[in-house]
Enzyme design. Structure first.
Site, PDB file in Angstrom:
ATOM      1  N   LYS A 123       0.797  -1.191   0.000  1.00  0.00           N
ATOM      2  CA  LYS A 123       0.000   0.000   0.000  1.00  0.00           C
ATOM      3  C   LYS A 123       0.842   1.258   0.000  1.00  0.00           C
ATOM      4  O   LYS A 123       0.343   2.365  -0.209  1.00  0.00           O
ATOM      5  CB  LYS A 123      -0.877   0.010   1.273  1.00  0.00           C
ATOM      6  CG  LYS A 123      -1.830  -1.177   1.354  1.00  0.00           C
ATOM      7  CD  LYS A 123      -2.629  -1.185   2.674  1.00  0.00           C
ATOM      8  CE  LYS A 123      -1.797  -1.815   3.742  1.00  0.00           C
ATOM      9  NZ  LYS A 123      -2.341  -2.929   4.488  1.00  0.00           N
ATOM     10  N   GLY A 124       2.146   1.099   0.275  1.00  0.00           N
ATOM     11  CA  GLY A 124       3.009   2.253   0.519  1.00  0.00           C
ATOM     12  C   GLY A 124       3.094   3.268  -0.613  1.00  0.00           C
ATOM     13  O   GLY A 124       3.326   4.451  -0.382  1.00  0.00           O
ATOM     14  N   GLU A 165       7.117   2.443  -6.540  1.00  0.00           N
ATOM     15  CA  GLU A 165       7.300   1.956  -5.174  1.00  0.00           C
ATOM     16  C   GLU A 165       7.594   3.130  -4.241  1.00  0.00           C
ATOM     17  O   GLU A 165       8.092   4.176  -4.680  1.00  0.00           O
ATOM     18  CB  GLU A 165       8.445   0.917  -5.199  1.00  0.00           C
ATOM     19  CG  GLU A 165       8.908   0.369  -3.880  1.00  0.00           C
ATOM     20  CD  GLU A 165       7.869  -0.401  -3.088  1.00  0.00           C
ATOM     21  OE1 GLU A 165       6.741   0.118  -2.934  1.00  0.00           O
ATOM     22  OE2 GLU A 165       8.192  -1.486  -2.580  1.00  0.00           O
ATOM     23  N   ASP A 166       7.290   2.958  -2.970  1.00  0.00           N
ATOM     24  CA  ASP A 166       7.528   4.033  -2.006  1.00  0.00           C
ATOM     25  C   ASP A 166       9.010   4.206  -1.687  1.00  0.00           C
ATOM     26  O   ASP A 166       9.546   5.307  -1.728  1.00  0.00           O
ATOM     27  CB  ASP A 166       6.709   3.820  -0.714  1.00  0.00           C
ATOM     28  CG  ASP A 166       6.906   2.447  -0.071  1.00  0.00           C
ATOM     29  OD1 ASP A 166       7.667   1.609  -0.613  1.00  0.00           O
ATOM     30  OD2 ASP A 166       6.290   2.194   0.978  1.00  0.00           O
ATOM     31  N   ASP A 213      14.863  -0.159   0.209  1.00  0.00           N
ATOM     32  CA  ASP A 213      15.658  -0.280   1.424  1.00  0.00           C
ATOM     33  C   ASP A 213      16.711  -1.361   1.182  1.00  0.00           C
ATOM     34  O   ASP A 213      17.727  -1.085   0.536  1.00  0.00           O
ATOM     35  CB  ASP A 213      14.687  -0.603   2.571  1.00  0.00           C
ATOM     36  CG  ASP A 213      15.320  -0.618   3.932  1.00  0.00           C
ATOM     37  OD1 ASP A 213      16.299   0.114   4.141  1.00  0.00           O
ATOM     38  OD2 ASP A 213      14.838  -1.358   4.813  1.00  0.00           O
ATOM     39  N   LYS A 234      16.898   4.463   0.078  1.00  0.00           N
ATOM     40  CA  LYS A 234      17.766   4.357   1.259  1.00  0.00           C
ATOM     41  C   LYS A 234      18.980   3.526   0.859  1.00  0.00           C
ATOM     42  O   LYS A 234      19.144   2.378   1.262  1.00  0.00           O
ATOM     43  CB  LYS A 234      16.978   3.625   2.356  1.00  0.00           C
ATOM     44  CG  LYS A 234      16.801   4.392   3.637  1.00  0.00           C
ATOM     45  CD  LYS A 234      16.276   3.455   4.700  1.00  0.00           C
ATOM     46  CE  LYS A 234      15.005   3.950   5.308  1.00  0.00           C
ATOM     47  NZ  LYS A 234      14.510   3.009   6.360  1.00  0.00           N
ATOM     48  N   VAL A 281      11.432   6.256   8.215  1.00  0.00           N
ATOM     49  CA  VAL A 281      10.555   7.370   7.850  1.00  0.00           C
ATOM     50  C   VAL A 281       9.111   6.917   7.658  1.00  0.00           C
ATOM     51  O   VAL A 281       8.849   5.769   7.310  1.00  0.00           O
ATOM     52  CB  VAL A 281      11.057   8.082   6.564  1.00  0.00           C
ATOM     53  CG1 VAL A 281      12.359   8.824   6.840  1.00  0.00           C
ATOM     54  CG2 VAL A 281      11.237   7.100   5.408  1.00  0.00           C
ATOM     55  N   ASP A 337       4.404   3.592   6.221  1.00  0.00           N
ATOM     56  CA  ASP A 337       3.808   3.305   7.532  1.00  0.00           C
ATOM     57  C   ASP A 337       4.824   2.768   8.524  1.00  0.00           C
ATOM     58  O   ASP A 337       5.910   2.306   8.166  1.00  0.00           O
ATOM     59  CB  ASP A 337       2.725   2.243   7.387  1.00  0.00           C
ATOM     60  CG  ASP A 337       3.303   0.849   7.146  1.00  0.00           C
ATOM     61  OD1 ASP A 337       4.110   0.704   6.189  1.00  0.00           O
ATOM     62  OD2 ASP A 337       2.991  -0.080   7.909  1.00  0.00           O
ATOM     63  N   ARG A 397       0.371   6.576   7.465  1.00  0.00           N
ATOM     64  CA  ARG A 397       0.408   6.626   6.003  1.00  0.00           C
ATOM     65  C   ARG A 397      -0.160   7.932   5.447  1.00  0.00           C
ATOM     66  O   ARG A 397       0.214   8.379   4.380  1.00  0.00           O
ATOM     67  CB  ARG A 397      -0.390   5.463   5.403  1.00  0.00           C
ATOM     68  CG  ARG A 397       0.243   4.100   5.593  1.00  0.00           C
ATOM     69  CD  ARG A 397      -0.428   3.102   4.666  1.00  0.00           C
ATOM     70  NE  ARG A 397      -0.177   1.710   5.014  1.00  0.00           N
ATOM     71  CZ  ARG A 397       0.877   1.005   4.616  1.00  0.00           C
ATOM     72  NH1 ARG A 397       1.804   1.560   3.875  1.00  0.00           N
ATOM     73  NH2 ARG A 397       1.016  -0.257   4.970  1.00  0.00           N
TER      74      ARG A 397
HETATM   75  P1  IMP Z   1      13.164  -3.689   0.934  1.00  0.00           P
HETATM   76  O1  IMP Z   1      12.598  -4.975   0.423  1.00  0.00           O
HETATM   77  O2  IMP Z   1      14.050  -3.905   2.138  1.00  0.00           O
HETATM   78  O3  IMP Z   1      13.819  -2.839  -0.107  1.00  0.00           O
HETATM   79  O4  IMP Z   1      11.985  -2.910   1.608  1.00  0.00           O
HETATM   80  C1  IMP Z   1      11.073  -2.188   0.929  1.00  0.00           C
HETATM   81  C2  IMP Z   1       9.842  -2.046   1.779  1.00  0.00           C
HETATM   82  O5  IMP Z   1      10.136  -1.894   3.175  1.00  0.00           O
HETATM   83  C3  IMP Z   1       9.140  -0.778   1.380  1.00  0.00           C
HETATM   84  O6  IMP Z   1       8.210  -1.034   0.375  1.00  0.00           O
HETATM   85  C4  IMP Z   1       8.516  -0.322   2.660  1.00  0.00           C
HETATM   86  O7  IMP Z   1       7.224  -0.887   2.778  1.00  0.00           O
HETATM   87  C5  IMP Z   1       9.384  -0.870   3.757  1.00  0.00           C
HETATM   88  N1  IMP Z   1      10.286   0.160   4.315  1.00  0.00           N
HETATM   89  C6  IMP Z   1      11.626   0.238   4.196  1.00  0.00           C
HETATM   90  N2  IMP Z   1      12.119   1.304   4.831  1.00  0.00           N
HETATM   91  C7  IMP Z   1      11.053   1.942   5.360  1.00  0.00           C
HETATM   92  C8  IMP Z   1      10.911   3.146   6.137  1.00  0.00           C
HETATM   93  O8  IMP Z   1      11.858   3.879   6.479  1.00  0.00           O
HETATM   94  N3  IMP Z   1       9.645   3.469   6.498  1.00  0.00           N
HETATM   95  C9  IMP Z   1       8.552   2.732   6.151  1.00  0.00           C
HETATM   96  N4  IMP Z   1       8.645   1.608   5.423  1.00  0.00           N
HETATM   97  C10 IMP Z   1       9.883   1.213   5.034  1.00  0.00           C
HETATM   98 MG    MG Z   2       5.503  -1.183   4.242  1.00  0.00          MG
END
Ligand code: IMP
Ligand code: MG
Length: 179
Positions: free
Chosen positions: A42-43, A98-99, A102, A130, A152, A158, A164
């Site tokens: 949902k982000g 995508e939001d 990470d 990030k 964040v 969220d 959100r």
């Molecule tokens: P990844 O798979 O580790 O790249 O994570 C991506 C997902 O983790 C994003 O779509 C977010 O939902 C969540 N996420 C990562 N960092 C944050 C943050 O700082 N705040 C909120 N959600 C985050």
């Molecule tokens: Mg999330």
């Protein structure tokens, strides 16, 4: 400012301005291509809605939902598909919206899965990057902002499904998630 927010990282105005720039860039690069904009629930919802309204070329909309196991402030590396696309993407130009990137697990999983369906192209458009936390080598093709290694919230992002709907992106107070 919300009482659980330490600091505003990107204001409503900064986000709006950056989204307009991204939309103009996508308009130029995808003119005549009728891209399929894939929002990751949902982000990405706020970013997605604003980005698409700022674009002027024809686009189509679809959504996927993904869960990375665990509801805390860190993603675990295991990714599961909750909702798939409604339509086939063979021969299409796909833009994943995508939001935040990470670790990179979510997007590398998604990109691999979508590529296996023979689209013409798959690009990533992420509001936040990030970069210092990357585990899997994956980059955004279009990005809003680089983001420091802070947790964040807001503008779709969220913590445990909260925050959100904040209109800005803010750093969540550590006391909220280190209790
Ligand atoms: P990844 O798979 O580790 O790249 O994570 C991506 C997902 O983790 C994003 O779509 C977010 O939902 C969540 N996420 C990562 N960092 C944050 C943050 O700082 N705040 C909120 N959600 C985050
Ligand atoms: Mg999330």
């Amino acid at each position: 400012m919300h009482q659980d927010v330490e600091n505003i990282m990107f204001s409503k105005e900064q986000i709006e301005k950056r989204i307009a720039e991204l939309a103009a860039q996508l308009d130029r690069e995808y003119a005549g291509k009728n891209p399929l904009m894939v929002g990751i629930l949902k982000g990405s919802v706020m970013f997605y809605a604003d980005l698409l309204r700022a674009m002027t070329i024809p686009v189509e909309m679809d959504f996927m939902a993904i869960s990375s196991y665990g509801a805390g402030a860190k993603s675990s590396g295991e990714v599961k598909l909750i909702k798939d696309l409604d339509r086939k993407i063979e021969g299409r130009h796909v833009i994943i919206v995508e939001d935040i990137i990470d670790s990179g697990y979510t997007l590398s999983y998604l990109k691999r899965m979508l590529y296996s369906r023979k689209p013409d192209s798959v690009k990533i458009c992420a509001l936040l990057d990030k970069y210092s936390r990357r585990v899997v080598p994956i980059e955004a093709d279009y990005k809003g902002f680089d983001c420091e290694d802070e947790f964040v919230v807001g503008f779709g992002l969220d913590y445990a499904e909260r925050y959100r709907n904040l209109p800005y992106i803010g750093i969540l107070k550590r006391s909220v998630y280190e209790k």
